[in-house]
Design a protein around this motif. Structure first.
Motif, mmCIF file in Angstrom:
data_model
loop_
_atom_site.group_PDB
_atom_site.id
_atom_site.type_symbol
_atom_site.label_atom_id
_atom_site.label_comp_id
_atom_site.label_asym_id
_atom_site.label_seq_id
_atom_site.Cartn_x
_atom_site.Cartn_y
_atom_site.Cartn_z
ATOM 1 N N ALA A 16 0.721 -1.086 0.028
ATOM 2 C CA ALA A 16 0.232 -0.037 0.018
ATOM 3 C C ALA A 16 0.908 1.443 0.084
ATOM 4 C CB ALA A 16 -1.002 -0.127 1.200
ATOM 5 N N ASP A 18 1.137 3.416 -2.199
ATOM 6 C CA ASP A 18 0.306 4.596 -2.698
ATOM 7 C C ASP A 18 -1.118 4.848 -1.957
ATOM 8 O OD1 ASP A 18 -0.751 2.472 -3.517
ATOM 9 O OD2 ASP A 18 -0.461 3.061 -5.840
ATOM 10 N N HIS A 20 -3.162 2.393 -1.550
ATOM 11 C CA HIS A 20 -4.249 1.409 -2.085
ATOM 12 C C HIS A 20 -3.708 0.116 -1.629
ATOM 13 C CE1 HIS A 20 -6.307 4.333 -4.340
ATOM 14 N NE2 HIS A 20 -5.178 4.963 -4.687
ATOM 15 N N ARG A 38 -0.920 -3.008 -9.920
ATOM 16 C CA ARG A 38 -0.775 -4.545 -8.986
ATOM 17 C C ARG A 38 -0.913 -5.571 -10.005
ATOM 18 N NH1 ARG A 38 -0.918 0.152 -6.313
ATOM 19 N NH2 ARG A 38 -1.431 -0.111 -4.126
ATOM 20 N N PRO A 91 -4.624 0.494 -8.979
ATOM 21 C CA PRO A 91 -4.537 0.812 -7.592
ATOM 22 C C PRO A 91 -5.739 0.785 -6.957
ATOM 23 C CG PRO A 91 -2.946 2.135 -8.862
ATOM 24 C CD PRO A 91 -3.942 1.774 -9.852
ATOM 25 N N GLU A 92 -6.856 0.980 -7.788
ATOM 26 C CA GLU A 92 -8.389 0.926 -7.476
ATOM 27 C C GLU A 92 -8.896 -0.458 -7.419
ATOM 28 O OE1 GLU A 92 -7.134 3.202 -9.499
ATOM 29 O OE2 GLU A 92 -6.714 4.916 -8.199
ATOM 30 N N GLY A 93 -8.405 -1.353 -8.198
ATOM 31 C CA GLY A 93 -8.951 -2.531 -8.332
ATOM 32 C C GLY A 93 -9.209 -2.921 -9.564
#
Length: 131
Positions: A16, A18, A20, A38, A91-93
């Motif tokens: 994490a 960053d 996230h 990721r 990063p938000e998935g």
């Protein structure tokens, strides 16, 4: 040990980084994320490393990390429609394909699935070998 130091540094500096959940793909020399994607393989390697570290040390914090990372993989990376895991997320998935399209390898996922339950031995092949 060197292995403990590497594991601890990855957790403290990479996880994490960053803000996230997950491990950004790359950090600069000041531990700032450079490539924030990721990658599935980084999480797979983290789960496998945690499984081996827990088997060797019995450290319950390592088991907690392993289970947290497995849950993230199953929740965020799992591709229920086509099987396997998505290889790259934002990063938000969200599923991403900035690095490459598709799922060019399953090696890391298979290794993670095998190692998290296997005895610790000198190699992956030795760990999964049946007597």
């Amino acid at each position: 040990t060197d292995a403990d130091g590497l594991f601890t540094a990855a957790v403290e500096r990479g996880w994490a980084a960053d803000g996230h959940p997950g491990f950004p793909y790359t950090l600069d020399w000041s531990d700032r994320p450079v490539v924030v994607a990721r990658m599935h393989w980084a999480l797979c390697e983290a789960v496998a490393a945690a499984a081996v570290r827990f088997a060797v040390t019995g450290d319950p914090r390592t088991a907690t990390l392993q289970h947290r990372w497995e849950e993230l993989g199953e929740r965020a990376f799992l591709d229920e429609a086509a099987g396997s895991w998505h290889h790259e997320l934002t990063p938000e998935g969200a599923v991403a394909e900035f690095t490459w399209a598709g799922k060019p390898d399953a090696y890391h996922l298979v290794q993670m699935l095998l190692l998290r339950e296997a005895p610790v031995r000198g190699s992956v092949a030795a760990a999964v070998r049946t007597p």
